[in-house]
Design a protein around this motif. Structure first.
Motif, PDB file in Angstrom:
ATOM      1  N   ARG A  86      12.476  -0.734 -14.952  1.00 25.06           N
ATOM      2  CA  ARG A  86      12.926  -0.795 -13.575  1.00 25.06           C
ATOM      3  C   ARG A  86      13.415   0.328 -13.205  1.00 25.06           C
ATOM      4  O   ARG A  86      13.192   1.068 -12.172  1.00 25.06           O
ATOM      5  CB  ARG A  86      13.957  -1.987 -13.490  1.00 25.06           C
ATOM      6  CG  ARG A  86      13.567  -3.260 -13.450  1.00 25.06           C
ATOM      7  CD  ARG A  86      14.559  -4.316 -13.423  1.00 25.06           C
ATOM      8  NE  ARG A  86      14.087  -5.628 -13.867  1.00 25.06           N
ATOM      9  CZ  ARG A  86      14.794  -6.656 -14.191  1.00 25.06           C
ATOM     10  NH1 ARG A  86      16.117  -6.489 -14.197  1.00 25.06           N
ATOM     11  NH2 ARG A  86      14.415  -7.897 -14.677  1.00 25.06           N
ATOM     12  N   LYS A  87      14.268   1.271 -14.302  1.00 30.38           N
ATOM     13  CA  LYS A  87      14.844   2.367 -13.808  1.00 30.38           C
ATOM     14  C   LYS A  87      13.609   3.528 -13.752  1.00 30.38           C
ATOM     15  O   LYS A  87      13.635   4.337 -12.813  1.00 30.38           O
ATOM     16  CB  LYS A  87      15.743   2.792 -15.092  1.00 30.38           C
ATOM     17  CG  LYS A  87      16.319   4.298 -14.897  1.00 30.38           C
ATOM     18  CD  LYS A  87      17.210   4.547 -16.134  1.00 30.38           C
ATOM     19  CE  LYS A  87      17.954   6.089 -15.714  1.00 30.38           C
ATOM     20  NZ  LYS A  87      18.903   6.272 -16.771  1.00 30.38           N
ATOM     21  N   ALA A  88      12.623   3.499 -14.681  1.00 28.17           N
ATOM     22  CA  ALA A  88      11.474   4.371 -14.471  1.00 28.17           C
ATOM     23  C   ALA A  88      10.765   4.345 -13.023  1.00 28.17           C
ATOM     24  O   ALA A  88      10.268   5.049 -12.339  1.00 28.17           O
ATOM     25  CB  ALA A  88      10.534   4.151 -15.413  1.00 28.17           C
ATOM     26  N   LYS A  89      10.676   2.880 -12.680  1.00 27.46           N
ATOM     27  CA  LYS A  89      10.105   2.626 -11.479  1.00 27.46           C
ATOM     28  C   LYS A  89      10.837   3.197 -10.269  1.00 27.46           C
ATOM     29  O   LYS A  89      10.413   3.518  -9.421  1.00 27.46           O
ATOM     30  CB  LYS A  89       9.886   1.049 -11.224  1.00 27.46           C
ATOM     31  CG  LYS A  89       9.115   0.568 -10.112  1.00 27.46           C
ATOM     32  CD  LYS A  89       8.786  -0.692 -10.145  1.00 27.46           C
ATOM     33  CE  LYS A  89       8.146  -1.147  -8.905  1.00 27.46           C
ATOM     34  NZ  LYS A  89       7.920  -2.669  -8.611  1.00 27.46           N
ATOM     35  N   LEU A  90      12.269   2.937 -10.214  1.00 25.50           N
ATOM     36  CA  LEU A  90      13.140   3.651  -9.220  1.00 25.50           C
ATOM     37  C   LEU A  90      13.147   5.204  -9.256  1.00 25.50           C
ATOM     38  O   LEU A  90      12.849   5.600  -7.905  1.00 25.50           O
ATOM     39  CB  LEU A  90      14.554   2.955  -9.532  1.00 25.50           C
ATOM     40  CG  LEU A  90      14.925   1.739  -8.826  1.00 25.50           C
ATOM     41  CD1 LEU A  90      16.465   1.451  -9.507  1.00 25.50           C
ATOM     42  CD2 LEU A  90      14.947   1.690  -7.579  1.00 25.50           C
ATOM     43  N   VAL A  91      13.177   5.822 -10.217  1.00 24.48           N
ATOM     44  CA  VAL A  91      12.888   7.267 -10.281  1.00 24.48           C
ATOM     45  C   VAL A  91      11.546   7.448  -9.635  1.00 24.48           C
ATOM     46  O   VAL A  91      11.786   8.448  -8.844  1.00 24.48           O
ATOM     47  CB  VAL A  91      13.076   7.837 -11.820  1.00 24.48           C
ATOM     48  CG1 VAL A  91      12.920   9.273 -11.706  1.00 24.48           C
ATOM     49  CG2 VAL A  91      14.815   7.410 -11.935  1.00 24.48           C
ATOM     50  N   SER A  92      10.614   7.024  -9.969  1.00 21.46           N
ATOM     51  CA  SER A  92       9.175   7.345  -9.661  1.00 21.46           C
ATOM     52  C   SER A  92       9.030   7.013  -8.111  1.00 21.46           C
ATOM     53  O   SER A  92       8.117   7.763  -7.494  1.00 21.46           O
ATOM     54  CB  SER A  92       8.110   6.881 -10.367  1.00 21.46           C
ATOM     55  OG  SER A  92       8.308   5.351 -10.076  1.00 21.46           O
ATOM     56  N   SER A  93       9.954   6.190  -7.560  1.00 26.96           N
ATOM     57  CA  SER A  93       9.684   5.847  -6.071  1.00 26.96           C
ATOM     58  C   SER A  93      10.453   6.596  -5.091  1.00 26.96           C
ATOM     59  O   SER A  93      10.276   6.456  -3.946  1.00 26.96           O
ATOM     60  CB  SER A  93       9.648   4.430  -5.955  1.00 26.96           C
ATOM     61  OG  SER A  93      11.285   4.039  -6.226  1.00 26.96           O
ATOM     62  N   ARG A  94      11.425   7.190  -5.621  1.00 24.11           N
ATOM     63  CA  ARG A  94      12.515   8.081  -4.798  1.00 24.11           C
ATOM     64  C   ARG A  94      11.861   9.143  -4.250  1.00 24.11           C
ATOM     65  O   ARG A  94      11.060  10.007  -4.487  1.00 24.11           O
ATOM     66  CB  ARG A  94      13.807   8.504  -5.673  1.00 24.11           C
ATOM     67  CG  ARG A  94      14.684   7.372  -6.327  1.00 24.11           C
ATOM     68  CD  ARG A  94      15.707   8.129  -6.686  1.00 24.11           C
ATOM     69  NE  ARG A  94      16.659   7.128  -7.050  1.00 24.11           N
ATOM     70  CZ  ARG A  94      17.577   7.128  -8.014  1.00 24.11           C
ATOM     71  NH1 ARG A  94      17.705   8.133  -8.565  1.00 24.11           N
ATOM     72  NH2 ARG A  94      18.357   5.797  -8.397  1.00 24.11           N
ATOM     73  N   VAL A  95      12.166   9.503  -2.937  1.00 26.82           N
ATOM     74  CA  VAL A  95      11.695  10.600  -2.069  1.00 26.82           C
ATOM     75  C   VAL A  95      12.826  11.707  -2.147  1.00 26.82           C
ATOM     76  O   VAL A  95      13.780  11.470  -2.286  1.00 26.82           O
ATOM     77  CB  VAL A  95      11.490  10.145  -0.727  1.00 26.82           C
ATOM     78  CG1 VAL A  95      11.019  11.341   0.349  1.00 26.82           C
ATOM     79  CG2 VAL A  95      10.666   8.960  -0.692  1.00 26.82           C
ATOM     80  N   ASP A  96      12.273  12.856  -2.486  1.00 23.84           N
ATOM     81  CA  ASP A  96      13.188  14.071  -2.619  1.00 23.84           C
ATOM     82  C   ASP A  96      13.569  14.525  -0.947  1.00 23.84           C
ATOM     83  O   ASP A  96      13.010  15.245  -0.272  1.00 23.84           O
ATOM     84  CB  ASP A  96      12.235  15.167  -2.939  1.00 23.84           C
ATOM     85  CG  ASP A  96      13.386  16.359  -3.490  1.00 23.84           C
ATOM     86  OD1 ASP A  96      14.560  16.496  -2.934  1.00 23.84           O
ATOM     87  OD2 ASP A  96      12.894  17.750  -3.749  1.00 23.84           O
ATOM     88  N   LEU A  97      15.064  13.937  -0.841  1.00 24.01           N
ATOM     89  CA  LEU A  97      15.418  14.368   0.507  1.00 24.01           C
ATOM     90  C   LEU A  97      16.007  15.528   0.892  1.00 24.01           C
ATOM     91  O   LEU A  97      16.349  16.132   1.809  1.00 24.01           O
ATOM     92  CB  LEU A  97      16.499  13.066   0.933  1.00 24.01           C
ATOM     93  CG  LEU A  97      16.241  11.747   0.881  1.00 24.01           C
ATOM     94  CD1 LEU A  97      17.657  10.811   1.047  1.00 24.01           C
ATOM     95  CD2 LEU A  97      15.096  11.430   1.936  1.00 24.01           C
ATOM     96  N   SER A  98      16.011  16.651  -0.321  1.00 25.25           N
ATOM     97  CA  SER A  98      16.579  17.901  -0.025  1.00 25.25           C
ATOM     98  C   SER A  98      15.299  18.688   0.147  1.00 25.25           C
ATOM     99  O   SER A  98      15.570  19.889   0.422  1.00 25.25           O
ATOM    100  CB  SER A  98      17.066  18.239  -1.621  1.00 25.25           C
ATOM    101  OG  SER A  98      16.034  18.322  -2.597  1.00 25.25           O
ATOM    102  N   ALA A  99      14.188  18.333   0.320  1.00 29.92           N
ATOM    103  CA  ALA A  99      13.141  19.150   0.701  1.00 29.92           C
ATOM    104  C   ALA A  99      12.978  19.363   2.102  1.00 29.92           C
ATOM    105  O   ALA A  99      13.242  18.391   2.849  1.00 29.92           O
ATOM    106  CB  ALA A  99      11.705  18.429   0.376  1.00 29.92           C
TER     107      ALA A  99
END
Length: 105
Positions: A86-99
């Motif tokens: 679940r943690k890996a799925k969350l990390v991979s689905s996050r969008v880089d909001l700092s870009a």
């Protein structure tokens, strides 16, 4: 086997790649040591008798939380493989909001 022995066995010093989920019989034993059965714990939470048994064989966060709370642990300590996924799925689905935004293109 006491609850402390079960916890120690499940959270003992292990290589992170060899961390294993508790066996369902260990979980059932820990529940029985707290004075419940799977059916009784299900009923205590307004569920049908066998509903919490589902969490022993397949991911179900609500059921995992109920069981883990009774045992006194975090669900990720009982089912590390489920929570790593679940943690890996969350990390991979996050969008880089700092870009920076690509405005005007």
């Amino acid at each position: 086997m006491t609850l402390q022995m079960l916890q120690k066995a499940a959270t003992g010093v292990q290589n992170s790649s060899s961390v294993k989920d508790w066996h369902r019989e260990e979980i059932k034993c820990a529940i029985r040591l707290r004075g419940y059965s799977i059916a009784g714990l299900s009923r205590a939470h307004g569920l049908a008798d066998g509903t919490l048994a589902n969490a022993l064989v397949r991911p179900w966060p609500k059921g995992e939380k109920i069981i883990a709370t009774l045992i006194g642990l975090d669900p990720a300590e009982i089912w590390p493989s489920r929570y790593a996924a679940r943690k890996a799925k969350l990390v991979s689905s996050r969008v880089d909001l700092s870009a920076p935004c690509l405005e005007g293109k």
